[in-house]
Enzyme design. Structure first.
Site, PDB file in Angstrom:
ATOM      1  CD  GLN A  21      -3.122   0.978   0.375  1.00 49.19           C
ATOM      2  OE1 GLN A  21      -3.077   0.238  -0.598  1.00 49.19           O
ATOM      3  NE2 GLN A  21      -4.195   1.688   0.662  1.00 49.19           N
ATOM      4  CG  HIS A  38      -2.588  -6.366  -2.340  1.00 51.87           C
ATOM      5  ND1 HIS A  38      -3.157  -7.560  -2.723  1.00 51.87           N
ATOM      6  CD2 HIS A  38      -1.988  -5.882  -3.448  1.00 51.87           C
ATOM      7  CE1 HIS A  38      -2.906  -7.788  -4.010  1.00 51.87           C
ATOM      8  NE2 HIS A  38      -2.207  -6.781  -4.462  1.00 51.87           N
ATOM      9  CG  LEU A  39      -1.484   0.146  -4.866  1.00 51.62           C
ATOM     10  CD1 LEU A  39      -1.432   1.316  -3.889  1.00 51.62           C
ATOM     11  CD2 LEU A  39      -0.487   0.355  -5.990  1.00 51.62           C
ATOM     12  CG  HIS A  40      -6.784  -1.361  -1.252  1.00 54.76           C
ATOM     13  ND1 HIS A  40      -5.764  -1.674  -0.364  1.00 54.76           N
ATOM     14  CD2 HIS A  40      -7.795  -0.866  -0.497  1.00 54.76           C
ATOM     15  CE1 HIS A  40      -6.154  -1.376   0.876  1.00 54.76           C
ATOM     16  NE2 HIS A  40      -7.381  -0.880   0.829  1.00 54.76           N
ATOM     17  CG  PHE A  41      -6.818   3.948  -5.341  1.00 58.94           C
ATOM     18  CD1 PHE A  41      -5.844   3.220  -6.019  1.00 58.94           C
ATOM     19  CD2 PHE A  41      -6.520   5.241  -4.957  1.00 58.94           C
ATOM     20  CE1 PHE A  41      -4.610   3.779  -6.306  1.00 58.94           C
ATOM     21  CE2 PHE A  41      -5.303   5.817  -5.251  1.00 58.94           C
ATOM     22  CZ  PHE A  41      -4.341   5.078  -5.924  1.00 58.94           C
TER      23      PHE A  41
END
Lengths: 441, 399
Positions: free
Chosen positions: A204, A241-244
């Site tokens: 993230q 964990h990379l998220h929008f």
């Protein structure tokens, strides 16, 4: 590396879809139909390929296309249709539309929701909250572990100069597509997660590419009521964990109504303003000669904050035309025991939605007694102090200084901020305008 | 679209007696009238004064939405405030940067207010008045800020205005300076113009008075011409909208959904239709007034399977979504197979407020629209309706 698939007519695609379901049942894998190499091969998902265009081009287009009324945009239809489908299939932990919600009376228009189920059923936070950058940990929960049925479609740039839609596209594992998945504990209708390059297992942390993707999605959806949000680690992100995130709410957010005071304009035309008369201090970015210009100024600012271990939240509003950035310190205060128990008892973790003015409350009494003063008080705890915010702004402007016009005297402006006078008249007028219904006719 | 233009004509013709357009054009002011009940919330009337200022012809403007006059430097927050005023059916006065046909931007005071039906309090039209704000150059020491009229009245007030501009060295006293000011104005460099656009103008009392006067005049004309048709309008809401009617904000939102669907209200006796989309009317051949207030069963006929009808009733009773294939009849009695999806729709209270019924003409082979399957398109309507109904019932109701 773009997919070499021709557009497939609907009738055939329905048939193919049934086939795909059978295939994935065949594949076996770990048996959970997840998004990892055990289950992914052979899986298919709709693919929405958005058109990458610069802003000026986009505007010319939109002027011309005003001849038609603006119907619900296609991306909207896709997202809403897929979301409602998952709703009817029982994939959500509760029906969010059955949760009472209201706009709290007052000047700001804070939004409160009574949602007893979300907190109980939400995935817990699994990492330390005092570091904004932490490496990805395979063993912890991440989005490759969700069932494929929770993933709605792939979201990728299109190869030719137009929007393309493939109802049933294979998932290109080498290419690691970006996907849109449901949030099974939704805050509002349509609550989704945008996961850039899901198989890349990125932590993230915002980077230029991922932020641009988010901005494209906002622009593509074309609705001012579909907003994207981002929480850094330490600012109440729960999964590293990379998220929008994004959802629909067709009312203005209090943050959007707050007046602003212009600080400067970058060479690329991006206007940067202070947020005024709001409990949380922050910046708003608007304009830019191109979408990329706007995106890069914001993502560079985020990267600067990350590098300096300052937790922050980002709200992408107004179909990608206004972006709010809030550095915050609530988690630190919590850890140091500096937050009053009264506020802690509400169990509201002020992430991007709360800061923007949308509060999800777990206890009935908090909902019944929700008031503008309470909301303001809670959010004021989240904000950096005046001095600290000033320091952070200096950091930020230094980081993006190459994009700022030379003769603007930004530093001078920052020093002048201690004067109460807002920098721009426009916003003084806007202050007046913020109370509609002025004139009796 | 033919029918769109037809609706636009009717917007005026049904409500106001003949010659209303001529009467409106006798007014010198710049104003537009929009109809929130037509999908897209289009302009249905644009005064000659308006067309002159903006540089468009009537045909280029009628049927379009007001956002066509916005551009890259238009303040987004102001746009949002106008949008919300429309939604809340309230008046608003705000300075706004608009663009002419030739692409040049200019500042204006935008005053918008709703026009209510006297009978039932619904919003029939929105009236938008535009008063251009003259450019007031800010650099030169000897030019004046604010309006000439303003300064002559009250030097003190003008000075206060100047301080707000953060120009402390401006002289404001003599008329001579005013004269010099206008000369300088006319030779201001392109640089000055650029800055004027980025830094907005003060609106003075003069502009506000002009706006108020224009609004008043237009409303007088509209009121007068609505008397003759018996469908009076007025500037204030005279009574509260009945429960059977949807507010104009919900109407505007639902109007964006370009598919066949209806909303029925289960809390009213016999669960009547309270909203029907344009596409539904096209599909079934009925006019809106023939459909609103009636239960959907009028779509069924001789060969409709009663078991299917019973199934629908059951799902509604248990508040469950369902999809059925039912034989329906158009107004001209031609039958069609209706792939009908029905779903409960909750409002902000969390309780079921409506049922939405989305129709697909199953006999129509042209199901391919952007590659979304018919079933998905139906569900997208459900989603869009759910968002609209929930969101728009959240606030304090408009008074």
């Amino acid at each position: 590396m773009m997919l070499r698939i021709k557009r497939v007519p609907t009738v055939v695609s329905n048939f193919q879809k049934e086939e795909a379901e059978e295939d994935s049942r065949h594949a076996g894998g770990c048996g959970r139909n997840c998004f990892r190499s055990c289950c992914l091969p052979g899986a298919k998902l709709p693919l929405y390929a958005f058109k990458k265009m610069n802003k000026t081009e986009g505007e010319k287009k939109s002027v011309g296309s005003e001849n038609r009324e603006s119907p619900v945009a296609f991306l909207d239809s896709l997202l809403l249709g897929e979301w409602e489908d998952r709703m009817q299939r029982g994939l959500f932990r509760y029906d969010v539309t059955a949760c009472e919600t209201k706009v709290i009376p007052g000047q700001c228009g804070f939004i409160a929701q009574l949602n007893e189920g979300r907190h109980l059923k939400k995935r817990p936070t699994e990492f330390r909250v005092d570091k904004v950058s932490q490496p990805f940990d395979e063993n912890k929960f991440n989005f490759t572990k969700v069932g494929q049925e929770e993933v709605l479609f792939q979201f990728e740039p299109s190869t030719d100069n137009d929007v393309q839609f493939f109802p049933n596209a294979p998932i290109n594992i080498e290419n690691s597509p970006s996907v849109v998945a449901i949030n099974v504990s939704p805050i509002e209708y349509g609550h989704i997660l945008l996961i850039p390059r899901i198989l890349g297992c990125l932590p993230q942390r915002i980077d230029r590419d991922s932020f641009l993707l988010a901005l494209y999605m906002a622009a593509e959806a074309g609705s001012p009521y579909f907003r994207l949000g981002y929480n850094s680690l330490g600012a109440f992100a729960t999964i590293n964990h990379l998220h929008f995130q994004a959802y629909y709410l067709a009312v203005p957010f209090p943050i959007e109504r707050a007046p602003t005071g212009k600080i400067t304009t970058t060479i690329g035309g991006v206007k940067i303003c202070d947020i005024l008369n709001y409990p949380v201090r922050g910046l708003v970015f608007e304009g830019g000669n191109t979408l990329e210009e706007l995106s890069n100024v914001v993502s560079d600012s985020c990267i600067c904050l990350q590098d300096n271990n300052i937790p922050y939240n980002v709200l992408i509003a107004d179909s990608g035309k206004r972006i709010f950035l809030f550095p915050q310190c609530y988690a630190e205060k919590q850890a140091l025991g500096e937050v009053s128990s009264e506020l802690l008892d509400t169990q509201v973790n002020p992430a991007v939605w709360e800061i923007s003015g949308h509060m999800v409350l777990k206890r009935k009494e908090d909902y019944e007694e929700a008031s503008e003063e309470n909301a303001w008080r809670l959010l004021a705890e989240v904000s950096l102090s005046e001095e600290r915010f000033h320091e952070v702004k200096e950091l930020l402007f230094e980081a993006i200084s190459c994009s700022i016009e030379e003769d603007n005297g930004v530093t001078q402006n920052l020093l002048d901020e201690s004067d109460a006078c807002p920098q721009s008249l426009e916003d003084v007028d806007a202050l007046k305008g913020s109370h509609p219904g002025i004139v009796s006719v | 679209m033919e029918s769109q233009l037809g609706l636009i004509e009717q917007s005026f013709d049904l409500r106001y007696s003949g010659w209303v357009r001529e009467a409106l054009n006798e007014l010198p002011d710049s104003f537009t009238i929009t109809d929130p009940c037509i999908s897209g919330h289009p302009i249905v009337f644009a005064s000659n004064g308006f067309l002159k200022i903006f540089g468009y012809s009537k045909d280029e403007v009628i049927g379009r939405n007001g956002r066509m006059f916005q551009g890259p430097k238009t303040n987004r927050r102001s746009v949002m405030e106008i949008r919300e005023a429309v939604r809340e059916e309230k008046a608003i006065q705000i300075s706004l940067l608009n663009y002419r046909k030739d692409g040049t931007p200019f500042w204006m005071l935008f005053h918008m207010c709703p026009v209510f039906s006297k009978e039932d309090g619904r919003v029939i039209h929105f009236l938008g008045v535009q008063v251009p704000i003259p450019r007031r150059p800010k650099r030169s020491v000897s030019t004046v800020v604010g309006n000439i009229g303003n300064l002559c009245e009250n030097g003190a007030r003008a000075r206060e205005g100047m301080f707000r501009c953060c120009r402390r060295e401006v002289c404001s006293d003599t008329v001579l300076e005013l004269g010099r000011g206008s000369a300088l104005d006319s030779v201001s460099s392109p640089d000055d113009r650029e800055i004027d656009i980025n830094e907005p103008c003060e609106t003075s009392e003069l502009e506000k008075q002009k706006a108020n006067a224009a609004v008043s005049n237009v409303l007088s004309v509209l009121t007068h011409y609505s008397e003759l048709t018996g469908k009076l309008v007025c500037g204030k809401r005279c009574c509260l909208s009945g429960t059977g009617l949807l507010g104009s904000s919900l109407n505007i939102s639902l109007g964006r959904i370009k598919q066949s669907f209806v909303l029925s209200d289960p809390r009213l006796p016999d669960m009547p239709i309270v909203y029907a989309s344009d596409t539904f009317l096209e599909l079934t051949g009925y006019a809106r007034h023939e459909v609103l207030g009636h239960n959907c069963r009028f779509l069924s006929g001789l060969d409709t399977d009663p078991a299917t009808q019973f199934q629908i009733k059951e799902y509604i009773r248990t508040e469950q979504p369902c999809t059925v294939r039912i034989l329906n009849y158009r107004k001209d009695r031609t039958p069609f197979w209706n792939l009908l999806h029905i779903s409960p729709v909750r409002n902000a209270s969390g309780k079921v407020a409506y049922f939405v019924g989305v129709q697909i003409d199953d006999s129509c082979k042209n199901q391919e629209e952007h590659g979304l399957s018919p079933q998905r398109r139906q569900l997208s309507v459900v989603g869009a309706v759910k968002v609209a109904v929930r969101s728009l019932s959240m606030g304090a109701s408009s008074s």
